[in-house]
Write an enzyme that holds these catalytic residues in place. Structure first.
Site, mmCIF file in Angstrom:
data_model
loop_
_atom_site.group_PDB
_atom_site.id
_atom_site.type_symbol
_atom_site.label_atom_id
_atom_site.label_comp_id
_atom_site.label_asym_id
_atom_site.label_seq_id
_atom_site.Cartn_x
_atom_site.Cartn_y
_atom_site.Cartn_z
ATOM 1 N N HIS A 90 -1.979 -59.118 4.827
ATOM 2 C CA HIS A 90 -2.609 -57.897 5.319
ATOM 3 C C HIS A 90 -3.961 -57.737 4.628
ATOM 4 O O HIS A 90 -4.098 -58.083 3.448
ATOM 5 C CB HIS A 90 -1.746 -56.666 5.011
ATOM 6 C CG HIS A 90 -0.318 -56.806 5.394
ATOM 7 N ND1 HIS A 90 0.089 -57.103 6.668
ATOM 8 C CD2 HIS A 90 0.823 -56.708 4.647
ATOM 9 C CE1 HIS A 90 1.414 -57.161 6.698
ATOM 10 N NE2 HIS A 90 1.880 -56.937 5.488
ATOM 11 N N GLU A 107 1.137 -52.396 0.216
ATOM 12 C CA GLU A 107 2.503 -51.918 0.417
ATOM 13 C C GLU A 107 3.352 -52.183 -0.823
ATOM 14 O O GLU A 107 2.904 -52.836 -1.778
ATOM 15 C CB GLU A 107 3.135 -52.610 1.636
ATOM 16 C CG GLU A 107 3.182 -54.119 1.546
ATOM 17 C CD GLU A 107 3.500 -54.778 2.884
ATOM 18 O OE1 GLU A 107 3.341 -54.132 3.934
ATOM 19 O OE2 GLU A 107 3.893 -55.953 2.874
ATOM 20 N N HIS A 165 2.321 -63.499 1.722
ATOM 21 C CA HIS A 165 3.694 -63.179 1.377
ATOM 22 C C HIS A 165 4.655 -63.454 2.532
ATOM 23 O O HIS A 165 4.248 -63.612 3.688
ATOM 24 C CB HIS A 165 3.824 -61.712 0.952
ATOM 25 C CG HIS A 165 3.459 -60.736 2.035
ATOM 26 N ND1 HIS A 165 2.166 -60.328 2.273
ATOM 27 C CD2 HIS A 165 4.221 -60.081 2.951
ATOM 28 C CE1 HIS A 165 2.141 -59.460 3.266
ATOM 29 N NE2 HIS A 165 3.377 -59.294 3.713
ATOM 30 N N ARG A 185 -0.623 -63.242 10.939
ATOM 31 C CA ARG A 185 0.419 -64.255 10.824
ATOM 32 C C ARG A 185 -0.234 -65.608 10.589
ATOM 33 O O ARG A 185 -1.035 -66.074 11.402
ATOM 34 C CB ARG A 185 1.262 -64.256 12.115
ATOM 35 C CG ARG A 185 2.631 -64.877 11.994
ATOM 36 C CD ARG A 185 3.402 -64.780 13.302
ATOM 37 N NE ARG A 185 3.678 -63.405 13.666
ATOM 38 C CZ ARG A 185 3.303 -62.834 14.808
ATOM 39 N NH1 ARG A 185 2.626 -63.534 15.707
ATOM 40 N NH2 ARG A 185 3.598 -61.580 15.049
#
Length: 325
Positions: A90, A107, A165, A185
């Site tokens: 991200h 996050e 990740h 992705r």
């Protein structure tokens, strides 16, 4: 709030131990709890989405600490990985602004449940570069460059924007993040889904502050059987865990600091959320309750016992948390 169940190829039809009574025809990977399209489940605002309410009530709902008065600031969700997620990244705030997004996506993951041997891939191995990652993606061996770590129930993982990740199977995660759905992705094990190599590789940060959060043990709350554990305090969110056996009172403002909407997510048990002038709201396992910033003080009354997370936007500047791999 009504959870929004999102199908994903890496998900599962069995969402226990969080939703043991729900039956699904397709694999569910995520249960969204406070997304823009999540709807109010009860009361006079039933059926309204958080996006609509944020636009209508602004600071009364989201609080003074939120960056945008008209946008709900935090997205919380349960993740149910039954197979490996794609290797993804991200953007951080800086990279997001470059591509026309208002902010990035940092996050954190609270491990609510984990089978023995559960792992996550977090960041690149020491010394690995984004160029080497690109080569590994083309040679279908991207997993080899990830830093794989074991996870256990109660772990809190901080995932800074720009961190490559993935999640392995076997855990149930509560994710708290900036309100963004921007995911690039990079590698998907041959699944027939689109990759985003140009934007994704541009977003990769080789050195990040991600890892397991170093935090104190839970503390007994004065005058009660309740326990409180600070899980993570970061620039975009604060997440605490409570184990409540007695009634407790919470507030929507840091002391000192700015007010923030509070998102409560029940991990186990059941209780009732109460505030002056408002109807009581049940908070049971798998539920999320949004407490508007303007409420000020609110209480929780457990029915026998209640384990829940509380997430909010910090009312004062905070550094990135101390982490370890």
């Amino acid at each position: 709030m009504l959870p929004g169940f999102d199908p994903r190829p890496w998900g599962t039809k069995d969402l226990s131990p969080i939703y043991p009574n729900h039956k699904f025809e397709e694999k569910i990977g995520e249960a969204w709890l406070s997304g823009d399209d999540c709807k109010v489940a009860n009361g006079p605002l039933t059926g309204k989405t958080l996006a609509q309410l944020s636009e209508q009530y602004q600071r009364e709902l989201v609080g003074e600490a939120a960056r945008d008065a008209k946008r709900f600031p935090l997205l919380l969700k349960f993740l149910f990985p039954h197979e490996k997620l794609s290797v993804q990244v991200h953007p951080d705030d800086e990279q997001a602004v470059r591509v026309g997004q208002p902010w990035g996506k940092t996050e954190c993951w609270y491990v609510a449940h984990a089978k023995p041997g559960s792992q996550i891939g977090l960041g690149l191995k020491p010394g690995a570069t984004a160029q080497q990652l690109e080569e590994a993606i083309r040679e279908k061996r991207a997993e080899e460059l990830l830093n794989w770590i074991n996870v256990y129930p109660g772990d809190m993982i901080y995932v800074a924007g720009g961190t490559v990740h993935t999640l392995g199977p076997g855990s149930v995660i509560v994710e708290t993040q900036q309100q963004s759905d921007t995911t690039y992705r990079l590698y998907d094990y041959g699944r027939p889904r689109e990759l985003h190599l140009k934007d994704g590789l541009a977003a990769v940060r080789e050195k990040v502050g991600s890892g397991k959060v170093v935090r104190p043990a839970p503390e007994q709350m004065r005058g009660s059987k309740n326990r409180h554990a600070p899980l993570v305090a970061a620039p975009y969110f604060v997440v605490d865990m409570f184990e409540a056996k007695d009634p407790l009172e919470l507030v929507t403002r840091d002391d000192p600091g700015k007010s923030s909407v509070q998102i409560l997510v029940a991990i186990d048990g059941c209780g009732v959320v109460e505030a002056a002038g408002m109807d009581p709201v049940t908070l049971a396992k798998g539920d999320a309750v949004v407490v508007p910033a303007c409420v000020g003080k609110f209480g929780l009354r457990p029915q026998w016992a209640l384990e829940f997370l509380r997430a909010y936007v910090p009312g004062r500047p905070l550094p990135e948390p101390e982490t370890r791999m």
